[in-house]
Scaffold this active site. Structure first.
Site, PDB file in Angstrom:
ATOM      1  N   GLN A   1     -34.403  10.369  32.913  1.00  0.00           N
ATOM      2  CA  GLN A   1     -33.040  10.574  33.399  1.00  0.00           C
ATOM      3  C   GLN A   1     -32.110   9.468  32.913  1.00  0.00           C
ATOM      4  OE1 GLN A   1     -31.619  12.913  35.278  1.00  0.00           O
ATOM      5  NE2 GLN A   1     -29.696  11.817  35.527  1.00  0.00           N
TER       6      GLN A   1
ATOM      7  N   LEU B   1     -41.437   7.164  23.245  1.00  0.00           N
ATOM      8  CA  LEU B   1     -42.531   7.722  24.060  1.00  0.00           C
ATOM      9  C   LEU B   1     -42.076   8.918  24.874  1.00  0.00           C
ATOM     10  CD1 LEU B   1     -44.064   4.415  25.457  1.00  0.00           C
ATOM     11  CD2 LEU B   1     -45.087   5.947  23.773  1.00  0.00           C
TER      12      LEU B   1
ATOM     13  N   GLU C   1     -38.425  10.706  27.251  1.00  0.00           N
ATOM     14  CA  GLU C   1     -37.036  10.589  27.659  1.00  0.00           C
ATOM     15  C   GLU C   1     -36.947  10.872  29.144  1.00  0.00           C
ATOM     16  OE1 GLU C   1     -34.473  12.290  24.919  1.00  0.00           O
ATOM     17  OE2 GLU C   1     -32.656  11.778  26.031  1.00  0.00           O
TER      18      GLU C   1
ATOM     19  N   LYS D   1     -38.093   0.889  28.878  1.00  0.00           N
ATOM     20  CA  LYS D   1     -37.271   1.986  29.399  1.00  0.00           C
ATOM     21  C   LYS D   1     -35.818   1.543  29.326  1.00  0.00           C
ATOM     22  CE  LYS D   1     -37.421   4.878  33.506  1.00  0.00           C
ATOM     23  NZ  LYS D   1     -38.235   5.212  34.656  1.00  0.00           N
TER      24      LYS D   1
ATOM     25  N   ASP E   1     -41.433  11.228  45.678  1.00  0.00           N
ATOM     26  CA  ASP E   1     -41.479  12.111  44.506  1.00  0.00           C
ATOM     27  C   ASP E   1     -42.838  12.027  43.829  1.00  0.00           C
ATOM     28  OD1 ASP E   1     -40.581  13.941  42.723  1.00  0.00           O
ATOM     29  OD2 ASP E   1     -39.225  12.596  41.651  1.00  0.00           O
TER      30      ASP E   1
END
Ligand code: ADP
Length: 887
Positions: free
Chosen positions: A596, A592, A594, A631, A741
């Site tokens: 960090q 899906l 990429e 993930k 963030d």
């Protein structure tokens, strides 16, 4: 002799480079180092022998090295630690410590100057000035000064910045160096520093020039005046605004934008340079005023050279009538006559890409001192932003005139430049002293690390004991004991968890969250009566680490996987979202994205239903196998990345809200760490919106029919997405949780425009352009950050509100451009300074075309109020946005 330390953050600014690269071309040219000889430094006058011109050298060594304030010596893979650049300044006296003009000799002191002869043409990007030192006794300096320069020693030009300002702000005291970027840069052999003063004040200066040798050798170009285009009622000026020659019937005998080392953007309406008019970067002409069909330019060089090529940076925006030239014909002249046999070059026409580009014209090693080129139009307009020449090095070496440096060498290599021996001895002494200081600092840092390790070991022992207790008791409430213990050893958590925001403990969000967490609510009564309660409550004081970090400390400390597995198990036993899912029941479907940490995959999860909370067991979800997003942490991840990954797991497992992405389970039984989250079919919001256009004409007859057509989306849908983000943030705010963030790239889109906020690990990869790296210090999403986050390192709910304003702006512009796209990173930071100064000079993001005035004025702009307390809460914004939907 005196040492002073100036701490500077060195800001990396990404600007466009031409053949001479102004970012790199910043070498000291030899006032400090002695490569410029005394006889090349002259002055209009001097006060006394001891303040003669030769004492006007800036005596400063820039010596810098990185020091980690967090106890790491090697630079970690992530920008997790606090590196500062230190500049060591070293002053050594000479004469009376500076050049001081005799201002009495000239009534207003305005014509006094200190002149430096560089012996050959140089590209000068930076100047530095200091006052009179005189072993700490001097107190004279130039508060303001001007610069004049010349290429031939007879024609002098006053330097002015891009806004026409000639006076440069100089020093505020006698010892600090003040550096000034020359924008535009200067191409010159002679430079004069002219203090601006009145005769009531004695001024003294020490100076340095920074730049590099001007290898092109171009001393002037003659071109027709640039012209003006009217584009959709917009006046677009293609004049050469920094040309330093004459300008009657065309531009003659000067250099300007075509040699300023900065090339134009693809879209000629925009510029790298802040606050300039459309078309600023380009010099351009329309074929309507050139009946012969070409523009003629003449280039004069310092001496006869062998030319291999010419590079012309040109726009190719054919959708607006601009194209790269069709053909160029160049004539060559070494003396008075143009030689027969011009060189003609035809670039391959590009009808596909509108990118601006360098076109390389081969000049076939022709010898010349002057080149005349005729550029033929290929469309209505021809726009150039840079012209550069490459000439053979043989000519460089053979044609050095008397008194010139050999080309291609820095002045330091010049054998004719002999450095004064006494200075060398002082230099060596100073270097030895600096090395001694460095060694001392390294020893201190090593000692700190050893000490820190011991502390860590001690606290780990405490934590291990604690975890054992937790295993035995299997009581949620116990986790608070753990948290509080971790926070008690706050120094450990702060020192090892300074990742993105490395300033100091004060900037870590004070956590009162522990008391607000659901598990705490459940067990409040139990805790009240226990001694653990006291510890937990105490940990809620300002000194406590972030609530999520507190628990993670136990995980992060266990760098080795076996301990991690042990530490994970109590969590997996207590928190449903942290339950271990059997890896073999996951089958990978597709990648899906990429991040960090590693890749994110779409997987089918067999039997996931048993792992879900009741609130997730909808009909959709009860299908088996269930589609989930997995993930993964990349296998070669270092300890920091591993800890960050675990931290994200920990945070996500605690959050339960319809607008926060849900963690379903984890796979942490081996070294390969995976987190399983719900699958959001439409990926991240930024990419999702970027591919859509605004449906501007909703069907008025069927207002209820909000079906989106194909690749378009309605304003109402956009606002409904913003409402969901506000709702998710409202939930986070209720937990005192600061996301830090928030941006469209960190929100995910599911079916029916459902939005869930994600990315609690401050991770980035695909969007690394959105983050700004202060060299060796931090990676920050500056375009989303409040002024106080950037300048003070302060992250609060109010700074999340600021980011929400930017996110709302992104949504309403359908993510078509980055916020403040026309500003460089450095300019964004400058703008932040304006928010701080609050003098009305700050630039706000503009109102998106589809955004109603009320939403812009009463909501978006209020998010960017200087006073954080005056910014709205998420609760207010949520209500306001909902209201605007129904209005
Ligand atoms: P990181 O946080 O490490 O940068 P992300 O979580 O942002 O990584 O994931 C990278 C990309 O993977 C996202 O931009 C998005 O396109 C995709 N992605 C991540 N999580 C999901 C999900 N739950 N459903 C669908 N796509 C996802």
């Amino acid at each position: 002799m005196e040492f002073k330390v100036i701490r500077l953050f060195v800001l990396f600014v990404a600007t466009a480079k031409a053949q001479v690269n102004p970012e790199v071309c910043r070498y000291p040219l030899g006032m400090t180092g002695g490569q410029i000889q005394d006889e090349d430094i002259s002055a209009s006058s001097y006060w006394s022998e001891s303040t003669a011109a030769k004492f006007g050298r800036q005596l400063l060594f820039h010596f810098y090295f990185s020091v980690s304030l967090c106890g790491q010596i090697s630079l970690p893979e992530r920008s997790s630690h606090c590196f500062y650049l230190f500049f060591f300044r070293l002053d050594i006296g000479g004469g009376d410590g500076a050049w001081c003009p005799d201002i009495m000799s000239e009534p207003h002191g305005l014509k006094e100057y200190l002149q430096v002869d560089l012996r050959s043409l140089h590209f000068i990007t930076l100047v530095g000035t200091q006052g009179r030192h005189a072993d700490g006794m001097g107190n004279e300096f130039a508060q303001r000064y001007r610069i004049k320069y010349s290429r031939d020693g007879s024609n002098w030009v006053s330097w002015q910045d891009r806004k026409g300002q000639q006076v440069i702000e100089g020093n505020r005291n006698a010892y600090d160096v003040v550096l000034k970027d020359l924008e535009p840069p200067i191409i010159a052999r002679y430079v004069r520093f002219m203090p601006v003063t009145d005769h009531s004040m004695i001024v003294c200066m020490r100076v340095e020039l920074y730049g590099c040798e001007w290898l092109d050798g171009l001393v002037s170009y003659n071109i027709p005046d640039g012209q003006q285009m009217i584009y959709r009622d917009l006046e677009v000026s293609f004049n050469d605004s920094v040309y330093d020659g004459a300008s009657a019937e065309g531009l003659t005998k000067g250099l300007g934008q075509l040699t300023d080392g900065t090339w134009g953007l693809d879209d000629f309406l925009h510029s790298h340079i802040y606050g300039v008019w459309p078309g600023y970067d380009y010099v351009g002409w329309s074929n309507r005023t050139f009946p012969k069909g070409y523009v003629e330019m003449i280039f004069d060089f310092d001496h006869v050279r062998n030319f291999t090529s010419m590079k012309v940076h040109s726009s190719n925006m054919f959708s607006r009538g601009v194209r790269v030239f069709r053909q160029v014909t160049c004539f060559f002249r070494s003396d008075s006559e143009w030689e027969p046999g011009p060189v003609t070059f035809r670039p391959t026409p590009d009808r596909v890409s509108q990118r601006a580009r360098f076109v390389t014209v081969t000049l076939g090693d022709r010898t010349a001192k002057t080149i005349k080129c005729r550029f033929h139009f290929n469309d209505v307009w021809m726009l150039f932003s840079e012209v550069a020449f490459q000439s053979g090095s043989a000519v460089y070496n053979t044609s050095i005139g008397p008194g010139k440096h050999p080309k291609n060498t820095l002045p330091v290599d010049d054998p004719t430049h002999k450095v004064d021996d006494s200075n060398t001895r002082i230099l060596i002494g100073c270097l030895v002293a600096i090395i001694a200081i460095l060694s001392a600092i390294i020893v201190i840092m090593l000692w700190r690390q050893v000490w820190q390790k011991m502390l860590e070991k001690a606290s780990r022992r405490l934590l291990d004991d604690d975890l054992t207790a937790r295993l035995a008791i299997q009581n949620r409430a116990f986790s608070f004991r753990h948290s509080s213990l971790s926070s008690d050893s706050g120094s450990t958590s702060n020192s090892t968890y300074e990742r993105i925001y490395p300033l100091c403990a004060d900037y870590q969000e004070p956590s009162r969250l522990i008391r607000k967490l659901p598990e705490f609510a459940n067990s409040t009564e139990n805790l009240k009566s226990s001694s653990l309660c006291t510890a937990a409550t105490a940990s809620g004081s300002d000194g406590a680490p972030h609530y999520a970090e507190a628990d993670i400390i136990s995980l992060q400390e266990s760098s080795d996987s076996s301990i991690t597995a042990v530490n994970m198990s109590p969590f997996t036993g207590t928190d449903p979202a942290m339950r271990e899912f059997p890896r073999e029941k996951l089958s990978f479907k597709e990648k899906l994205g990429e991040g960090q940490f590693g890749e994110v995959h779409l997987c089918e999860a067999e039997g996931m239903q048993d792992f879900l909370d009741e609130d997730l067991s909808t009909e959709e979800i009860s299908k088996s196998p269930l589609l989930v997003a997995v993930k993964t942490l990349r296998e070669d991840a270092n300890k920091n990345a591993r800890n960050d990954f675990l931290k994200e797991i920990r945070i996500m497992s605690r959050l339960r809200d319809p607008n926060i992405v849900r963690l379903l389970a984890v796979c942490v039984d081996t070294d390969l760490l995976w987190m399983i989250t719900e699958y959001m079919e439409n990926g991240d919001l930024n990419q999702f919106l970027c591919n859509l256009r605004l449906n501007e004409a909703p069907d008025e007859d069927k207002p209820e029919q909000e079906e989106e057509k194909g690749d378009s989306i309605s304003y109402i849908k956009l606002i409904s997405m913003a409402v969901q983000i506000a709702s998710g943030m409202k939930y986070l705010a209720s937990l005192n949780f600061v996301h830090r963030d928030l941006a469209t790239r960190n929100c995910l889109v599911g079916k029916n425009y459902t939005i869930r906020i994600a990315d609690f690990g401050m991770s980035r990869n695909l969007y690394k352009g959105d983050y700004y790296r202060i060299q060796g210090r931090a990676v920050l999403p500056i375009r989303w950050m409040s002024w106080e986050s950037i300048l003070l390192g302060k992250f609060t709910m109010a700074s999340d509100v600021w980011a929400f304003g930017v996110t709302l702006w992104e949504i309403l512009t359908l993510c078509k451009e980055q916020p403040y796209s026309q500003l460089s990173d450095e300019q964004v930071i400058e703008n932040t300074g304006e928010f701080f100064r609050d003098k009305g000079k700050q630039v706000y993001l503009p109102k998106p075309p589809c955004c109603p005035d009320t939403v812009y004025n009463d909501l978006m702009l209020t998010c960017w109020r200087r006073n954080a307390k005056q910014r709205p809460s998420f609760q207010e914004m949520h209500a306001q946005l909902q209201e605007s939907m129904s209005a």
